[in-house]
Design a protein around this motif. Structure first.
Motif, PDB file in Angstrom:
ATOM      1  N   VAL A  40       0.848  -1.196   0.000  1.00  0.00           N
ATOM      2  CA  VAL A  40       0.000   0.000   0.000  1.00  0.00           C
ATOM      3  C   VAL A  40       0.888   1.252   0.000  1.00  0.00           C
ATOM      4  O   VAL A  40       0.566   2.249  -0.650  1.00  0.00           O
ATOM      5  CB  VAL A  40      -0.974  -0.010   1.198  1.00  0.00           C
ATOM      6  CG1 VAL A  40      -1.878   1.214   1.172  1.00  0.00           C
ATOM      7  CG2 VAL A  40      -1.817  -1.277   1.185  1.00  0.00           C
ATOM      8  N   ASN A  41       2.026   1.185   0.708  1.00  0.00           N
ATOM      9  CA  ASN A  41       2.981   2.293   0.719  1.00  0.00           C
ATOM     10  C   ASN A  41       3.448   2.627  -0.704  1.00  0.00           C
ATOM     11  O   ASN A  41       3.528   3.801  -1.096  1.00  0.00           O
ATOM     12  CB  ASN A  41       4.166   1.925   1.615  1.00  0.00           C
ATOM     13  CG  ASN A  41       5.055   3.113   1.928  1.00  0.00           C
ATOM     14  OD1 ASN A  41       6.256   2.983   2.085  1.00  0.00           O
ATOM     15  ND2 ASN A  41       4.484   4.300   2.032  1.00  0.00           N
ATOM     16  N   LEU A  42       3.701   1.574  -1.482  1.00  0.00           N
ATOM     17  CA  LEU A  42       4.111   1.776  -2.878  1.00  0.00           C
ATOM     18  C   LEU A  42       2.973   2.403  -3.693  1.00  0.00           C
ATOM     19  O   LEU A  42       3.193   3.281  -4.536  1.00  0.00           O
ATOM     20  CB  LEU A  42       4.530   0.428  -3.483  1.00  0.00           C
ATOM     21  CG  LEU A  42       5.384   0.457  -4.742  1.00  0.00           C
ATOM     22  CD1 LEU A  42       6.694   1.187  -4.495  1.00  0.00           C
ATOM     23  CD2 LEU A  42       5.651  -0.955  -5.225  1.00  0.00           C
ATOM     24  N   MET A  43       1.733   1.963  -3.403  1.00  0.00           N
ATOM     25  CA  MET A  43       0.572   2.537  -4.098  1.00  0.00           C
ATOM     26  C   MET A  43       0.412   4.020  -3.768  1.00  0.00           C
ATOM     27  O   MET A  43      -0.063   4.808  -4.596  1.00  0.00           O
ATOM     28  CB  MET A  43      -0.700   1.769  -3.727  1.00  0.00           C
ATOM     29  CG  MET A  43      -0.744   0.357  -4.309  1.00  0.00           C
ATOM     30  SD  MET A  43      -2.018  -0.661  -3.536  1.00  0.00           S
ATOM     31  CE  MET A  43      -3.491   0.039  -4.279  1.00  0.00           C
ATOM     32  N   GLU A  44       0.821   4.412  -2.536  1.00  0.00           N
ATOM     33  CA  GLU A  44       0.749   5.835  -2.158  1.00  0.00           C
ATOM     34  C   GLU A  44       1.684   6.676  -3.019  1.00  0.00           C
ATOM     35  O   GLU A  44       1.369   7.820  -3.354  1.00  0.00           O
ATOM     36  CB  GLU A  44       1.092   6.009  -0.673  1.00  0.00           C
ATOM     37  CG  GLU A  44      -0.045   5.580   0.240  1.00  0.00           C
ATOM     38  CD  GLU A  44       0.435   5.053   1.578  1.00  0.00           C
ATOM     39  OE1 GLU A  44       1.582   5.345   1.966  1.00  0.00           O
ATOM     40  OE2 GLU A  44      -0.342   4.330   2.230  1.00  0.00           O
ATOM     41  N   VAL A  45       2.844   6.114  -3.378  1.00  0.00           N
ATOM     42  CA  VAL A  45       3.743   6.832  -4.286  1.00  0.00           C
ATOM     43  C   VAL A  45       3.038   7.039  -5.632  1.00  0.00           C
ATOM     44  O   VAL A  45       3.106   8.121  -6.228  1.00  0.00           O
ATOM     45  CB  VAL A  45       5.076   6.073  -4.466  1.00  0.00           C
ATOM     46  CG1 VAL A  45       5.977   6.796  -5.462  1.00  0.00           C
ATOM     47  CG2 VAL A  45       5.785   5.927  -3.131  1.00  0.00           C
ATOM     48  N   GLY A  46       2.318   6.008  -6.088  1.00  0.00           N
ATOM     49  CA  GLY A  46       1.534   6.134  -7.321  1.00  0.00           C
ATOM     50  C   GLY A  46       0.454   7.196  -7.191  1.00  0.00           C
ATOM     51  O   GLY A  46       0.234   7.990  -8.112  1.00  0.00           O
ATOM     52  N   LEU A  47      -0.206   7.230  -6.034  1.00  0.00           N
ATOM     53  CA  LEU A  47      -1.253   8.237  -5.796  1.00  0.00           C
ATOM     54  C   LEU A  47      -0.672   9.645  -5.843  1.00  0.00           C
ATOM     55  O   LEU A  47      -1.204  10.528  -6.526  1.00  0.00           O
ATOM     56  CB  LEU A  47      -1.923   7.988  -4.435  1.00  0.00           C
ATOM     57  CG  LEU A  47      -2.934   9.041  -4.003  1.00  0.00           C
ATOM     58  CD1 LEU A  47      -4.242   8.887  -4.766  1.00  0.00           C
ATOM     59  CD2 LEU A  47      -3.197   8.985  -2.505  1.00  0.00           C
ATOM     60  N   VAL A  48       0.441   9.852  -5.132  1.00  0.00           N
ATOM     61  CA  VAL A  48       1.076  11.177  -5.109  1.00  0.00           C
ATOM     62  C   VAL A  48       1.534  11.549  -6.522  1.00  0.00           C
ATOM     63  O   VAL A  48       1.346  12.689  -6.963  1.00  0.00           O
ATOM     64  CB  VAL A  48       2.256  11.213  -4.110  1.00  0.00           C
ATOM     65  CG1 VAL A  48       3.067  12.503  -4.269  1.00  0.00           C
ATOM     66  CG2 VAL A  48       1.740  11.101  -2.678  1.00  0.00           C
ATOM     67  N   GLY A  49       2.079  10.571  -7.260  1.00  0.00           N
ATOM     68  CA  GLY A  49       2.493  10.833  -8.633  1.00  0.00           C
ATOM     69  C   GLY A  49       1.309  11.225  -9.514  1.00  0.00           C
ATOM     70  O   GLY A  49       1.421  12.143 -10.340  1.00  0.00           O
ATOM     71  N   ALA A  50       0.169  10.546  -9.327  1.00  0.00           N
ATOM     72  CA  ALA A  50      -1.027  10.850 -10.115  1.00  0.00           C
ATOM     73  C   ALA A  50      -1.561  12.246  -9.780  1.00  0.00           C
ATOM     74  O   ALA A  50      -1.887  13.035 -10.675  1.00  0.00           O
ATOM     75  CB  ALA A  50      -2.109   9.800  -9.863  1.00  0.00           C
ATOM     76  N   VAL A  51      -1.638  12.563  -8.472  1.00  0.00           N
ATOM     77  CA  VAL A  51      -2.132  13.877  -8.056  1.00  0.00           C
ATOM     78  C   VAL A  51      -1.189  14.976  -8.558  1.00  0.00           C
ATOM     79  O   VAL A  51      -1.641  16.008  -9.066  1.00  0.00           O
ATOM     80  CB  VAL A  51      -2.263  13.961  -6.516  1.00  0.00           C
ATOM     81  CG1 VAL A  51      -2.568  15.396  -6.080  1.00  0.00           C
ATOM     82  CG2 VAL A  51      -3.357  13.018  -6.021  1.00  0.00           C
TER      83      VAL A  51
END
Lengths: 137, 158
Positions: A68-79
């Motif tokens: 999930v931590n890795l997915m948060e990097v994806g979220l921040v990258g998307a935002v």
């Protein structure tokens, strides 16, 4: 030789047809939809503070796991992309020279994104990396 | 307006270019029915929606990127977040207002964005209607829930 329909529709009628203009727009949509669905989930998980501290802490613990931590990097990258390209869209629409510099502005978006994401991803993942592979300090 | 120029039915745009004849835009651009979309009444809703996306977007750049920087990157990021951390933040009216504004603007911006996406890809009126109904119900539920959580937060619960 007669041109195909695909060739004809590739004429530069709009900056949003073909090339960087279209792909930046498609990515704006994809990141926007993805972030919206996360937002719905995020309000639900935050609402657990009205249930009990334990219920909240239990769900927030999943945000600290490696995947999930890795997915948060994806979220921040998307935002971050959505925000930077959104500023570009505003400049294309409201700045007189915006349409002329839209390609250059997309390069600025890409460069700023990379420059912010490198330290951002480092600080977001450092705990997970140390937990998985041992502390380096 | 006819779809092709008079007497040009068999001439391809590239042929005109090769012959160095000035090509009118109608010969290149795909023919679109006029008006391009049905206008229901005289409402300026889509104009206001377009302006809102840009204005709310600029405000959200600061609110959301600030939120992500504090919550995910600075000072240990997500690893330090727990009930006590939230209680500490919401003891300040500044962060309460920040989060409330962020919730409302992000939900309106995102709901309006999805409304546009549904209008673009769902072609049947029935599909459109149901997808947008689900969207609006989910949006109202989320905004009301989030607002209640911010206003009724009790740090001494449990």
């Amino acid at each position: 030789m007669a041109s195909t329909t695909a060739e004809r529709t590739r004429n530069p009628v709009s900056i949003y047809r073909g090339g960087q203009g279209m792909w930046s727009w498609a990515l704006q949509r994809i990141t926007g939809v993805a972030v919206f669905f996360f937002l719905l989930v995020h309000v639900l998980d935050t609402a657990l503070v009205r249930v009990s501290p334990d219920a909240y802490d239990l769900v927030i613990a999943t945000y600290k796991t490696p995947i999930v931590n890795l997915m948060e990097v994806g979220l921040v990258g998307a935002v971050l992309y959505h925000a930077l390209n959104g500023i570009r869209v505003v400049l294309v629409d409201f700045w007189a020279k915006g349409p002329r510099y839209q390609k250059q502005m997309l390069w600025v978006v890409a460069i700023v994104w990379v420059v912010v994401m490198i330290p951002g991803a480092y600080f977001m993942l450092i705990h997970t990396v140390e937990a998985l592979f041992g502390s380096t300090s | 307006m006819s779809e092709t120029l008079p007497g040009s039915a068999d001439i391809e745009p590239d042929d005109l270019k090769a012959a160095r004849v000035p090509v009118p835009p109608q010969a290149i651009a795909p023919a679109l029915a006029q008006p391009r979309s049905k206008r229901s009444g005289r409402s300026n809703f889509e104009l206001y929606s377009w302006i809102f996306m840009r204005v709310s977007g600029i405000v959200l750049v600061f609110l959301v990127l600030g939120h992500l920087l504090i919550m995910n990157i600075l000072d240990g990021g997500v690893q330090r977040i727990n009930f006590a951390f939230v209680a500490g933040r919401w003891s300040s009216p500044f962060w309460q207002v920040w989060d409330l504004l962020q919730l409302w603007l992000a939900m309106l911006h995102g709901t309006n964005g999805l409304r546009t996406v549904i209008n673009d890809y769902a072609e049947k009126p029935r599909t459109r209607f149901w997808l947008q109904t689900i969207l609006y119900v989910a949006a109202v539920f989320t905004v009301v829930l989030g607002t209640l959580v911010i206003f009724t937060f009790d740090p001494s619960i449990g």
